[in-house]
Every structure is written in C-alpha cells, then in structure tokens.
Write an enzyme that holds these catalytic residues in place. Structure first.
Site, short mmCIF file in Angstrom:
data_model
loop_
_atom_site.label_atom_id
_atom_site.label_comp_id
_atom_site.label_asym_id
_atom_site.label_seq_id
_atom_site.Cartn_x
_atom_site.Cartn_y
_atom_site.Cartn_z
N TRP A 89 0.83 -1.21 0.00
CA TRP A 89 0.00 0.00 0.00
C TRP A 89 0.86 1.25 0.00
O TRP A 89 0.56 2.22 -0.71
CB TRP A 89 -0.98 0.01 1.17
N ASP B 10 -1.72 6.95 6.19
CA ASP B 10 -2.77 6.04 5.73
C ASP B 10 -3.04 5.10 6.90
O ASP B 10 -2.22 4.25 7.23
CB ASP B 10 -2.26 5.26 4.51
N LYS C 220 -12.34 -1.55 6.90
CA LYS C 220 -11.65 -2.46 7.81
C LYS C 220 -12.11 -2.26 9.25
O LYS C 220 -12.56 -3.18 9.88
CB LYS C 220 -10.14 -2.28 7.68
C1 PLP Z 1 -7.05 -1.76 2.23
C2 PLP Z 1 -6.01 -0.74 2.23
C3 PLP Z 1 -5.92 0.24 1.21
C4 PLP Z 1 -6.80 0.23 -0.01
O1 PLP Z 1 -8.03 0.73 0.29
P1 PLP Z 1 -9.13 1.00 -0.86
O2 PLP Z 1 -10.19 1.65 -0.06
O3 PLP Z 1 -9.51 -0.35 -1.39
O4 PLP Z 1 -8.54 1.87 -1.88
C5 PLP Z 1 -4.96 1.22 1.35
N1 PLP Z 1 -4.13 1.25 2.40
C6 PLP Z 1 -4.18 0.33 3.38
C7 PLP Z 1 -3.23 0.41 4.53
C8 PLP Z 1 -5.12 -0.69 3.33
O5 PLP Z 1 -5.18 -1.60 4.31
#
Ligand code: PLP
Length: 359
Positions: free
Chosen positions: A101, A171, A195
């Site tokens: 990511w 993030d 999540k």
């Molecule tokens: C799941 C995830 C993403 C991607 O998220 P989307 O909403 O599918 O774009 C980005 N960063 C992290 C740390 C993730 O766990």
C-alpha cells in the site's frame, strides 16, 4: 453456526450495529422510509452526518484546527489526492515504504512531483517497519507520508517519527480507531472505512485546515480537500450508507467506552495470539517483534500443504477469511475492532488442536 470472519477487508462489523442497520434499512426511526431512501439534505440525514462527525471528533479528541471529511474513491484515491493538494510544484515529499500500500501511494505521488523514499523495509521483504533512526528525510519536505498499519505483512508502527515542522500524513486504513493516537501529531489522516469503521465506499479524512488552504487553484472540484471542508462533505450526494454506518459504528465504540477501552481489548486479543505463536514450533510469525501488528496477525505453517489444509478446516468450523494475501501467502488473521475476543479464542483452540494433529 456462529461464523467468525477473519477477512482483511471488507471485514466483520459489530453484530449489534448490523441489527440496528437491518431494522432501520426498511423504516428509519418511524419515518416510513428506509435510511437509503431519504434525502442527504433532509433533517434525518443531517442528524446522521453530524453525529458521525461529532462521534469521530469526540473519540479521537480532534480539535477545531482540523476538518473531518467523508470522501469516496477509497484509500487508493487518497494516494492521488494527497500529492495533488499538498505537493507544490518543485517541492519534494518524503514517503516511507513499508509494503504494497505504501508503494502504491509512492507510485501515484510520483505522477505529481519529486518523491524521496526516506525509509524502506523492502530489502527484508517488509518484515518490519522501516527503522526510523535510519531514515533520510528531505529538509523542508512538503510532507512525510507513512502507512500506520501494513495490512498485508502484519506490521504496525508502535511509535511515530518526529517530523518536526513537516506535516505527517498517515494512511490508517487498517488501524484507524483501534488505539489512542494524538491527532495533533499529523497533518492529515485518511482511512478507508471497510476495515475498522464500516462498509467500503467512504474514506474518513482528517485534515489540518491550514494545509487544505495551501491547495493550488486548478485542482478538480471533487478532488480538492477544500470542497469537502467548505461544504461539510455535502457538495454533491455523499456516500450516505457509508456515513450512516460510520455513525452507528462510532456510537458502538462510544458505548464500549471509547478508544482506551478498544485499545485494551485489541491488546488482549493480539497478545493471546502472539503468545501461542511464540510458544509453538509449528506456527511461525515472520514479523520482527517490535513491528508486530495488533490488527493483522500473519503466520506460516511448516508447509504450504498444511496451510491449505488449515484454511479449509478452519472454514468448516466457521472461521473464514484466514488465507494470507496472495502476494505473500501463509495465514492472516485480521482481528479488527469488531472481532470479539471469543473469535480469537475459537481460533486459538483450533490452532492448538490442528498443531497436535499435524505435527
Ligand atoms: C485496504 C487498504 C488500502 C486500499 O483501500 P481501498 O479503499 O480499497 O482503496 C490502502 N491502504 C491500506 C493500509 C489498506 O489496508
């Protein structure tokens, strides 16, 4: 059979939240209309979006210097929005590379300006958070970007870098509201909801207002943080279901007692699992101990055949979603806020039994 879903995302939601949503889906609080049928500008939805925001502010102790926004496009769209808004021409942004990511964020940011990868754990297959004392930050960087929890590798920051006057951007998609953090340490925090907070389709963005004010004029309206701040995420039709679920999930966190309590529960859930992994010579956790994630716990078995068997047998017993990410293999147990301790205990019982039958 009670199913415990260990999927990395979309992931489990609290059962009591789903029951409320189920009821209100067809008839929202006596209006005779379902929650998805009402106007985003009506008084019912206004109350929902305001409650979502005030719950988030209260739980995360967010000051008025920050705006709370609800944006579509997933965390992946933030990989582009961040540099579009916050990386001025000619400037450099620092990124720590802690996995897939983080690398996707870097790749996207490179389309907009100079990127310095200030720290990386790529050489050790992302088995740890890049060691902060070895980072090489750019003087006067536009910002520093980190990924607080690395969903695929099962690593997590347990102390954030001191970025000084450089705004830190995180993030937090896979550990938002799983623990107490100091929002004031960050310039911007973003997290896809699917999540820890609700369904996919909405991203929570917490941004320091003075940073949003630095955005260049020529950015498309829908990709500009200022639009969401100015219109309180209601410039156009927002992702109403995601925001509604966010309100319910944050109500639930408040009822539990807030992030202090959530953090303690998450500590106990992860501790019992890591204890088993450390005790066992059958299961092996490949992550450096000081980088272990409390959200995504990854482990290997002696062979891939046994891993396949493990995933299949667990699913038969109602424990699903345990297969590791396709890029790394192995097993991954995602135990976000909504996974009860009973789910982790059921997994541990199964792991002990599986080990005794197969070693
Ligand atoms: C799941 C995830 C993403 C991607 O998220 P989307 O909403 O599918 O774009 C980005 N960063 C992290 C740390 C993730 O766990």
């Amino acid at each position: 059979m009670k199913v415990y879903n260990f999927s990395a995302g979309p992931a489990m939601l609290p059962e009591e939240v789903m029951k409320i949503a189920q009821e209100e889906f067809c008839n929202y609080r006596g209006t005779g209309c379902g929650i998805m049928e009402i106007s985003h500008r009506g008084k019912e939805f206004t109350e929902v979006i305001e409650r979502a925001e005030s719950n988030i502010r209260e739980l995360m102790n967010i000051s008025d210097d920050y705006a709370v926004c609800f944006i579509q496009g997933g965390a992946s769209m933030q990989f582009a929005m961040v540099p579009m808004n916050l990386l001025p021409a000619g400037a450099t942004a620092d990124y720590a590379d802690s996995g897939v990511w983080a690398s996707s964020a870097i790749k996207e940011a490179k389309k907009f300006g100079n990127i310095n990868v200030c720290g990386s754990s790529k050489e050790t297959n992302y088995d740890r958070i890049p060691e902060i004392r070895h980072w090489k930050p750019t003087p006067n960087a536009a910002y520093l970007h980190i990924t607080s929890n690395n969903t695929i590798y099962g690593t997590q920051y347990h102390g954030f870098p001191e970025s000084g006057s450089t705004p830190m951007i995180a993030d937090m998609s896979s550990d938002i509201m799983s623990r107490v953090i100091n929002v004031n340490d960050f310039g911007l925090i973003y997290a896809g909801a699917q999540k820890n907070l609700g369904p996919s389709g909405v991203v929570l963005v917490i941004i320091r207002k003075d940073l949003a004010a630095r955005t260049p004029e020529n950015i498309p309206t829908m990709l500009k943080y200022g639009t969401y701040i100015e219109h309180k995420s209601l410039y156009n039709t927002p992702p109403t279901f995601g925001i509604y679920m966010l309100a319910l999930v944050t109500d639930w966190i408040k009822r539990l007692g807030g992030l202090n309590v959530i953090e303690e529960i998450n500590n106990s859930k992860s501790e019992v699992l890591y204890e088993l992994l450390d005790r066992s010579s059958f299961y092996r956790n490949p992550v450096q101990p000081d980088s272990r994630s409390k959200m995504n716990i990854v482990f290997r078995l002696p062979s891939e055949e046994l891993e396949d068997k493990f995933v299949k047998e667990a699913a038969k017993l109602g424990m699903t979603g345990l297969k590791g990410h396709r890029s790394v293999g192995g097993i991954r147990a995602s135990i976000y806020n909504a996974m009860p301790l009973a789910g982790v205990e059921a997994l541990i019982d199964f792991m002990n039994d599986f080990e005794s039958r197969n070693s």
